[in-house]
Design an enzyme around this catalytic site. Structure first.
Site, mmCIF file in Angstrom:
data_model
loop_
_atom_site.group_PDB
_atom_site.id
_atom_site.type_symbol
_atom_site.label_atom_id
_atom_site.label_comp_id
_atom_site.label_asym_id
_atom_site.label_seq_id
_atom_site.Cartn_x
_atom_site.Cartn_y
_atom_site.Cartn_z
ATOM 1 C CD GLU A 79 -2.373 1.286 2.835
ATOM 2 O OE1 GLU A 79 -3.444 1.885 2.958
ATOM 3 O OE2 GLU A 79 -1.777 0.732 3.784
ATOM 4 C CE LYS A 105 -8.254 0.560 3.776
ATOM 5 N NZ LYS A 105 -7.236 1.315 4.539
ATOM 6 C CB CYS A 149 -4.071 -0.993 5.475
ATOM 7 S SG CYS A 149 -3.183 -0.360 6.925
#
Length: 529
Positions: free
Chosen positions: A279, A341, A392
């Site tokens: 990321e 995301k 994440c």
């Protein structure tokens, strides 16, 4: 009749007794400390059931509010240090507010446990089960509310080296949490009984429950082998200054990939079938004309390694918003499929209640552009593999990872940026990846800008674990998965069942309390006559 036989039969309700306060306070604080030790960095998984047991002992036969207060002490002693890494991003005030808010869930669960004491006293066998149900229930709520929840500190995420981890293949994180808490309940019952024989039996049951995981087979992937490279390019400086170093961070990942390509050309390394960057490897949008140089550099890396790269980057839009994405970059042709995301982090990637949050921290306006979430599971074709992507913190959410597997993912990839955090947070995240690999029977990778990066097999074992704040490149052969595990098929059904049973137990405790109250009232009326 033996003492163990007595424990198996309904016992008469025990009237409330006045218990000493300070031993309970100390037990509650010790419970928080034990829970903390169960998680990385310490990673003493067996401390988790001990922490559960200490809290169960502290609140038993106390009132709801006393139990809630003791649970709050445990939650603060546990979560304030566990979440200390959040100070790097938000400062002291947001860290303490988050920790206290999350501790509130544990406080309410402890209050509920205290309120259910009459149920435990009448049916002594129920204590371990009730403990497991209440822990699972509070985690189910905490994982979802508010703003989509914050699942950090789940008991299941402490069990990376425990035999109980293997139960994730059956019922995922909720089942592992339930079994850890049941083990703690058995230990609490063993101590409470003050009978050597009963204590040995209950302690033996706790040990047997933990070891039962060794009998649970994990799901090994049997698909084709693929060679995967992970690239941890590192950043010039840790902390929030990371965002001012965007070009340097991109160059680090490009240069590390070019070095790997040179090793492949020299015969010193296998050529990967796919390469995974973390990321924020490119915090420069490579799809806009103003940043054509970023596009050129990523293409240079993909062309040199002659394999597709899964790039963690940012894309601007729609409007004034930003998207945190995983972007497939093909050699020769450039950008391809994208995953956006789905769960941006509140107060970090977007700012709810901005005017109120500004009163708490002067760093609020560092989030200038709110991120928007995607609406599709992260399944991307990267070379020969269908990769399930979690970005994440998404790895902490059961449904977001499961959606990739039910969507056809053969391999799991967690792209993360820990430059704003510390090694403890990275270790806690790696523990989540280990559970997800077992839960879904998929080999997995975690790749970070600064560390920790690692490969994880479907049994939860790690390899090529990188250091923190260093450059690292690793290449390994993994297997693609196909069949779904029972946990993948059942999804949230196990958690829903356990929460439902917890509600029934709570209702049963209320019924017993009501009957006891009526019995006492009838006794008073009879005495008055």
């Amino acid at each position: 009749m033996t003492s163990v036989d007595v424990a198996a039969e309904p016992a008469a309700p025990v009237p409330p007794v006045r218990r000493r306060r300070w031993p309970a306070v100390l037990a509650a604080l010790a419970a928080g400390g034990a829970l903390l030790l169960a998680f990385p960095n310490a990673g003493l998984w067996w401390c988790a059931p001990i922490g559960v047991a200490l809290l169960a002992l502290a609140v038993h036969r106390r009132g709801f509010w006393a139990g809630t207060g003791l649970g709050l002490l445990t939650g603060l002693a546990f979560l304030v240090p566990l979440l200390s890494w959040t100070t790097i991003v938000g400062g002291a005030a947001p860290w303490l507010i988050l920790s206290a808010f999350e501790a509130g869930y544990l406080a309410l669960a402890a209050g509920a446990a205290a309120w259910c004491s009459p149920l435990v006293d009448r049916y002594r066998w129920s204590w371990p089960v009730l403990t497991g149900l209440l822990w699972t229930g509070q985690e189910a709520v905490r994982d979802r509310y508010p703003f989509g929840g914050f699942p950090w500190g789940r008991l299941a995420f402490s069990q990376g080296d425990s035999p109980l981890l293997r139960w994730a293949v059956v019922g995922g994180a909720p089942l592992v949490t339930f079994l850890v808490a049941v083990t703690g309940g058995l230990l609490a019952a063993a101590v409470w009984r003050r009978s050597l024989r009963a204590g040995l039996v209950l302690g033996g049951a706790a040990t047997a429950l933990v070891l039962s995981g060794l009998l649970v087979p994990t799901a090994a992937p049997h698909g084709p082998a693929v060679t995967v490279a992970i690239v941890q390019g590192n950043v010039p400086r840790l902390g929030l200054e990371f965002n001012a170093q965007r070009r340097a961070v991109l160059d680090n990942h490009v240069d590390a990939t070019l070095d790997l390509a040179a090793q492949v050309a020299a015969g010193k390394s296998r050529r990967p079938d796919l390469v995974i960057w973390p990321e924020n490897a490119s915090d420069i949008d490579p799809l806009i004309a103003e940043d054509a140089d970023a596009r050129a550099r990523i293409s240079q890396a993909a062309d040199a390694i002659r394999a597709p790269i899964l790039v963690g980057t940012l894309l601007y839009g729609p409007g004034d918003h930003t998207r945190n994405v995983a972007l497939v970059w093909q050699p020769g042709t450039g950008p391809g499929d994208t995953y956006v995301k789905r769960h941006p982090v509140p107060f970090a990637e977007y700012m709810p209640l901005r005017s109120l949050a500004r009163l708490v921290s002067d760093r609020v306006d560092l989030v200038r552009s709110d991120f928007v979430g995607g609406d599709r599971p992260g399944v991307l074709r990267v070379g020969p593999a269908r990769v399930g992507v979690a970005i994440c913190f998404e790895v902490a959410y059961d449904g977001l990872v499961r959606d990739t597997v039910t969507g056809g993912a053969q391999l799991l990839a967690v792209q993360t940026n820990n430059a704003d955090f510390d090694p403890a947070e990275a270790g806690q995240q790696l523990a989540m990846v280990r559970l997800r690999a077992v839960e879904h029977g998929r080999d997995a990778v975690m790749v970070s800008t600064v560390g920790i990066s690692a490969f994880v097999d479907a049994g939860g074992h790690t390899s090529d674990v990188s250091g923190f704040n260093t450059r690292a490149v690793a290449v390994r052969e993994l297997r693609l998965g196909g069949a779904r595990t029972l946990a993948s098929e059942l999804g949230p059904a196990v958690e829903y069942m356990l929460v439902g049973l917890g509600v029934l137990a709570f209702a049963g405790a209320g019924f017993i309390r009501r009957r006891s109250r009526r019995s006492i009232e009838r006794g008073h009326d009879t005495g008055a006559r």
